[in-house]
Design a protein around this motif. Structure first.
Motif, PDB file in Angstrom:
ATOM      1  N   PHE A  68     -78.425  -6.348 -38.782  1.00  0.00           N
ATOM      2  CA  PHE A  68     -78.265  -6.619 -40.216  1.00  0.00           C
ATOM      3  C   PHE A  68     -77.445  -5.533 -40.915  1.00  0.00           C
ATOM      4  O   PHE A  68     -76.739  -5.814 -41.874  1.00  0.00           O
ATOM      5  N   THR A  69     -77.580  -4.270 -40.471  1.00  0.00           N
ATOM      6  CA  THR A  69     -76.842  -3.159 -41.079  1.00  0.00           C
ATOM      7  C   THR A  69     -76.059  -2.417 -40.004  1.00  0.00           C
ATOM      8  O   THR A  69     -76.455  -2.411 -38.834  1.00  0.00           O
ATOM      9  N   GLY A  70     -74.982  -1.761 -40.404  1.00  0.00           N
ATOM     10  CA  GLY A  70     -74.130  -1.046 -39.464  1.00  0.00           C
ATOM     11  C   GLY A  70     -74.689   0.286 -39.009  1.00  0.00           C
ATOM     12  O   GLY A  70     -74.218   0.864 -38.042  1.00  0.00           O
ATOM     13  N   ARG A  71     -75.674   0.798 -39.737  1.00  0.00           N
ATOM     14  CA  ARG A  71     -76.352   2.049 -39.376  1.00  0.00           C
ATOM     15  C   ARG A  71     -77.750   2.007 -39.966  1.00  0.00           C
ATOM     16  O   ARG A  71     -78.063   1.123 -40.778  1.00  0.00           O
ATOM     17  N   VAL A  72     -78.580   2.947 -39.583  1.00  0.00           N
ATOM     18  CA  VAL A  72     -79.924   3.014 -40.162  1.00  0.00           C
ATOM     19  C   VAL A  72     -79.787   3.597 -41.567  1.00  0.00           C
ATOM     20  O   VAL A  72     -79.381   4.742 -41.733  1.00  0.00           O
ATOM     21  N   LEU A  73     -80.085   2.762 -42.547  1.00  0.00           N
ATOM     22  CA  LEU A  73     -80.063   3.235 -43.932  1.00  0.00           C
ATOM     23  C   LEU A  73     -81.339   4.015 -44.221  1.00  0.00           C
ATOM     24  O   LEU A  73     -82.403   3.724 -43.664  1.00  0.00           O
ATOM     25  N   ARG A  74     -81.236   4.982 -45.111  1.00  0.00           N
ATOM     26  CA  ARG A  74     -82.423   5.679 -45.607  1.00  0.00           C
ATOM     27  C   ARG A  74     -83.003   4.843 -46.748  1.00  0.00           C
ATOM     28  O   ARG A  74     -82.266   4.109 -47.420  1.00  0.00           O
ATOM     29  N   PRO A  75     -84.281   4.959 -47.005  1.00  0.00           N
ATOM     30  CA  PRO A  75     -84.861   4.212 -48.123  1.00  0.00           C
ATOM     31  C   PRO A  75     -84.144   4.449 -49.455  1.00  0.00           C
ATOM     32  O   PRO A  75     -84.007   3.521 -50.242  1.00  0.00           O
ATOM     33  N   ASP A  76     -83.648   5.668 -49.689  1.00  0.00           N
ATOM     34  CA  ASP A  76     -82.963   5.935 -50.961  1.00  0.00           C
ATOM     35  C   ASP A  76     -81.574   5.316 -51.010  1.00  0.00           C
ATOM     36  O   ASP A  76     -80.895   5.393 -52.037  1.00  0.00           O
ATOM     37  N   GLU A  77     -81.159   4.642 -49.936  1.00  0.00           N
ATOM     38  CA  GLU A  77     -79.899   3.909 -49.913  1.00  0.00           C
ATOM     39  C   GLU A  77     -80.129   2.397 -50.009  1.00  0.00           C
ATOM     40  O   GLU A  77     -79.232   1.605 -49.758  1.00  0.00           O
ATOM     41  N   GLN A  78     -81.329   2.006 -50.419  1.00  0.00           N
ATOM     42  CA  GLN A  78     -81.718   0.591 -50.413  1.00  0.00           C
ATOM     43  C   GLN A  78     -80.782  -0.297 -51.231  1.00  0.00           C
ATOM     44  O   GLN A  78     -80.601  -1.471 -50.906  1.00  0.00           O
ATOM     45  N   GLU A  79     -80.168   0.204 -52.265  1.00  0.00           N
ATOM     46  CA  GLU A  79     -79.268  -0.608 -53.094  1.00  0.00           C
ATOM     47  C   GLU A  79     -78.048  -1.089 -52.313  1.00  0.00           C
ATOM     48  O   GLU A  79     -77.426  -2.078 -52.686  1.00  0.00           O
ATOM     49  N   GLN A  80     -77.700  -0.408 -51.221  1.00  0.00           N
ATOM     50  CA  GLN A  80     -76.568  -0.826 -50.392  1.00  0.00           C
ATOM     51  C   GLN A  80     -76.831  -2.182 -49.728  1.00  0.00           C
ATOM     52  O   GLN A  80     -75.886  -2.860 -49.322  1.00  0.00           O
ATOM     53  N   LEU A  81     -78.090  -2.570 -49.638  1.00  0.00           N
ATOM     54  CA  LEU A  81     -78.414  -3.865 -49.042  1.00  0.00           C
ATOM     55  C   LEU A  81     -77.777  -5.018 -49.809  1.00  0.00           C
ATOM     56  O   LEU A  81     -77.365  -6.009 -49.216  1.00  0.00           O
ATOM     57  N   LEU A  82     -77.704  -4.896 -51.116  1.00  0.00           N
ATOM     58  CA  LEU A  82     -77.166  -5.986 -51.933  1.00  0.00           C
ATOM     59  C   LEU A  82     -75.747  -6.354 -51.519  1.00  0.00           C
ATOM     60  O   LEU A  82     -75.395  -7.532 -51.463  1.00  0.00           O
ATOM     61  N   GLY A  83     -74.940  -5.353 -51.185  1.00  0.00           N
ATOM     62  CA  GLY A  83     -73.576  -5.605 -50.741  1.00  0.00           C
ATOM     63  C   GLY A  83     -73.504  -6.313 -49.392  1.00  0.00           C
ATOM     64  O   GLY A  83     -72.474  -6.876 -49.032  1.00  0.00           O
ATOM     65  N   LEU A  84     -74.604  -6.293 -48.663  1.00  0.00           N
ATOM     66  CA  LEU A  84     -74.695  -6.966 -47.365  1.00  0.00           C
ATOM     67  C   LEU A  84     -75.363  -8.340 -47.487  1.00  0.00           C
ATOM     68  O   LEU A  84     -75.619  -9.000 -46.481  1.00  0.00           O
ATOM     69  N   GLY A  85     -75.681  -8.731 -48.726  1.00  0.00           N
ATOM     70  CA  GLY A  85     -76.345 -10.013 -48.941  1.00  0.00           C
ATOM     71  C   GLY A  85     -77.830  -9.983 -48.643  1.00  0.00           C
ATOM     72  O   GLY A  85     -78.437 -11.016 -48.379  1.00  0.00           O
ATOM     73  N   LEU A  86     -78.431  -8.798 -48.711  1.00  0.00           N
ATOM     74  CA  LEU A  86     -79.846  -8.623 -48.397  1.00  0.00           C
ATOM     75  C   LEU A  86     -80.582  -8.047 -49.596  1.00  0.00           C
ATOM     76  O   LEU A  86     -79.980  -7.356 -50.425  1.00  0.00           O
TER      77      LEU A  86
END
Length: 188
Positions: A68-86
């Motif tokens: 689902f993601t290109g790398r392991v996101l940190r919880p404080d990067e959660q807003e980046q999910l929106l750009g991935l449609g998540l």
């Protein structure tokens, strides 16, 4: 030498105690591919304001390892999910130390609120993270991990295992495979 990025500081015991019954904002928008619905925020997540924030929670690694993601996101990067449609929300908004502290009526009310969000925002898939929580909230006593019959409006429903490190029944490889199966269906 560059300093490593480690995210926000760990909450203190006083921070965790003060986080009881707090809520944290959803990370959602209209038209997402998948909205992941946790059971409810833990105290660590409520203290930091980030979903799945407790070290040892396997949500972020499973999201990455399943593709689902290109790398392991940190919880404080959660807003980046929106750009991935998540996106991320919870079945029950109230933070507790353990999901076992939630009352049955909180699950039912949480399902009602979640249904309203899903109908309004129309994601392609709703992935509920925890089969026991799904059964309690939606009244499907025989539900199992995987795709569910029926839909919420146009949104299909999938149940995934709870990614908490306390869920020893689901090893990290098994958890990752369950996430991967959903991702493959999302991409169809």
């Amino acid at each position: 030498m560059a300093k490593a990025v480690t995210g926000p500081p760990r909450p203190t015991q006083a921070d965790l105690d003060a986080a009881r019954d707090r809520t944290i904002p959803d990370v959602i928008a209209a038209g997402l591919r998948v909205v992941f619905a946790g059971i409810n925020p833990g105290l660590y997540s409520a203290a930091t304001g980030y979903h799945f924030a407790r070290p040892g929670n396997r949500f972020w690694p499973a999201l990455h390892r399943s593709g689902f993601t290109g790398r392991v996101l940190r919880p404080d990067e959660q807003e980046q999910l929106l750009g991935l449609g998540l996106g991320i929300t919870n079945v029950v908004a109230r933070a507790t130390a353990r999901a076992g502290e939630l009352r049955p009526e909180e699950f039912v009310e949480g399902a009602h609120i979640l249904n309203e969000k899903v109908v309004r925002l129309r994601p392609r898939w709703l992935a509920v993270l925890g089969v026991t929580a799904y059964r309690a909230a939606f009244g499907h006593r025989d539900a199992a991990v995987g795709p569910q019959d029926g839909a919420i409006g146009e949104t299909r429903v999938w149940v995934l295992p709870n990614p908490s490190g306390l869920n020893a029944l689901w090893t990290t490889p098994k958890l990752t495979e369950a996430f991967r199966e959903l991702r493959l269906h999302v991409e169809d």
